[in-house]
Design an enzyme around this catalytic site. Sequence first.
Site, PDB file in Angstrom:
ATOM      1  CG  HIS A 166      -0.962   3.759   4.728  1.00 45.01           C
ATOM      2  ND1 HIS A 166      -2.299   3.270   5.014  1.00 45.01           N
ATOM      3  CD2 HIS A 166      -0.404   2.463   4.217  1.00 45.01           C
ATOM      4  CE1 HIS A 166      -2.437   1.866   4.602  1.00 45.01           C
ATOM      5  NE2 HIS A 166      -1.197   1.639   4.186  1.00 45.01           N
ATOM      6  CB  SER A 199      -0.807  -0.153   1.236  1.00 46.31           C
ATOM      7  OG  SER A 199      -0.321  -0.038   2.571  1.00 46.31           O
ATOM      8  CG  ASP A 204      -4.371   5.082   6.786  1.00 44.11           C
ATOM      9  OD1 ASP A 204      -3.348   4.848   7.184  1.00 44.11           O
ATOM     10  OD2 ASP A 204      -4.972   4.452   6.130  1.00 44.11           O
TER      11      ASP A 204
END
Length: 373
Positions: free
Chosen positions: A340, A41, A337
Amino acid sequence: MAKLAGSSILFSFLFSLSLVAMNVAEVTSEDAPVLFIFGDSTADVGTNNFLNTRAKANFLYYGIDFPYSIPTGRFSNGFNTADQIARLFGYKTSPPPFLVLEERQFSFKKNILNGVNFASAGSGILEETGLRQWGEVVSLGEQVQQFALVHGNISEILGQAKAASYFSRALFLFSTGSNDLFDYSRNESGSIRLGKEEYLTYMQQNFYVQIRKLYNLGARRFGIVSIPPLGCCPAIRALNRSNGGKCVVELNDFAYAFYQATESLLKRLSFELKDFKYSLSNSIAMTLPVLNSPQLFGIKDTISACCGTGYLNGEGGCSKPNNTDLCKDRSDHLFWDLFHPTEKASELAALTLFQGSLVFMSPLNFSQLARTA
Ligand SMILES: *[C@@H]1O[C@H](CO)[C@@H](O)[C@H](O)[C@H]1NC(C)=O
Ligand SMILES: *[C@@H]1O[C@H](CO)[C@@H](O)[C@H](O)[C@H]1NC(C)=O
Ligand SMILES: *[C@@H]1O[C@H](CO)[C@@H](O)[C@H](O)[C@H]1NC(C)=O
Ligand SMILES: *[C@@H]1O[C@H](CO)[C@@H](O)[C@H](O)[C@H]1NC(C)=O
Ligand SMILES: *[C@@H]1O[C@H](CO)[C@@H](O)[C@H](O)[C@H]1NC(C)=O
């Protein structure tokens, strides 16, 4: 009905804008290296939009600081680390996701030569990583298989001789491994129960196989972003609430052990393989200055996520539809978040990857990796 049709036109207009923004990786500098990007990600620029997975970021507040505030599937408020690296090399964004290129055959040949991003959120080095937690993800092994297709297409376009020189000059960038460690912490790696050392060895064995496959396809320049101090991300701090949300040291030590194992692996590969060049980040060392002296980097909060729910915003994902918390100033947070970094933190990381000194990047930094003979 009319209203519905109107909003779907607006939606498709926005969606095509986002495709433009995602795909036009315009080269502004003549000799920018071609980038092939693999990982999770931290580097995904839309792969998972095509998958049946819970690891998605194609809704607000993701993308709130992206051009036109469009959520593209990036796990960031704006540009992610893959974009920031590409930008330092003179592109506007990361190259587009493989799955987008594959779908849009008409522009395939034109676009493919500028590089491809294979990264998939939730994936890891091991085939099974992420499956139980997230559903469908594209593992590193599958990403390398996708590259093999791209390799065939490019060889056809350029011819064998030109293709060999093209691939030997391209950069093969990796940002992976975190999800393998998260899965291990959740005790979720299929049926295998291994000690930490054995698990790292198992990971490195697969990493070795994948890197050799790429080498055999002509890759020569490998840039590896090692695992950051995972124990300090809000999701993990939130698990340590009884200790005031302190970093979980065991997970940071595990991440550091991965770095050391990867360093040995890359040394071995450069001993075994002619013209093999690499650059490895020490992502723990890179993050420490920011954690210790955030004010030097213009950051105020290194602990809680800007967007999310619960303790430190680390107990639930970021989602405008769910009306989660959103901080006022995204650029003064380290974390966007629960897992991340913010666009700002990715920018700081990319600067170090690109031009950092030997403490952070060894034996070369990414800009040197691109230029070395
Ligand atoms: C790329 O290569 C794959 C596998 O050989 C092939 O199926 C596909 O049609 C090629 N795509 C283009 C646009 O040439
Ligand atoms: C992990 O799960 C397996 C099977 O469910 C169990 O036998 C083992 O004790 C667990 N290991 C740890 C470290 O929790
Ligand atoms: C929690 O915080 C303490 C204090 O910093 C630390 O020693 C410990 O490793 C952390 N981890 C867990 C799982 O409690
Ligand atoms: C939003 O809330 C629903 C219901 O609680 C939950 O199932 C979903 O996962 C949440 N979405 C995100 C992105 O957190
Ligand atoms: C890394 O990159 C910069 C810019 O290309 C260069 O000047 C510098 O010497 C490099 N850092 C290290 C270790 O060498």
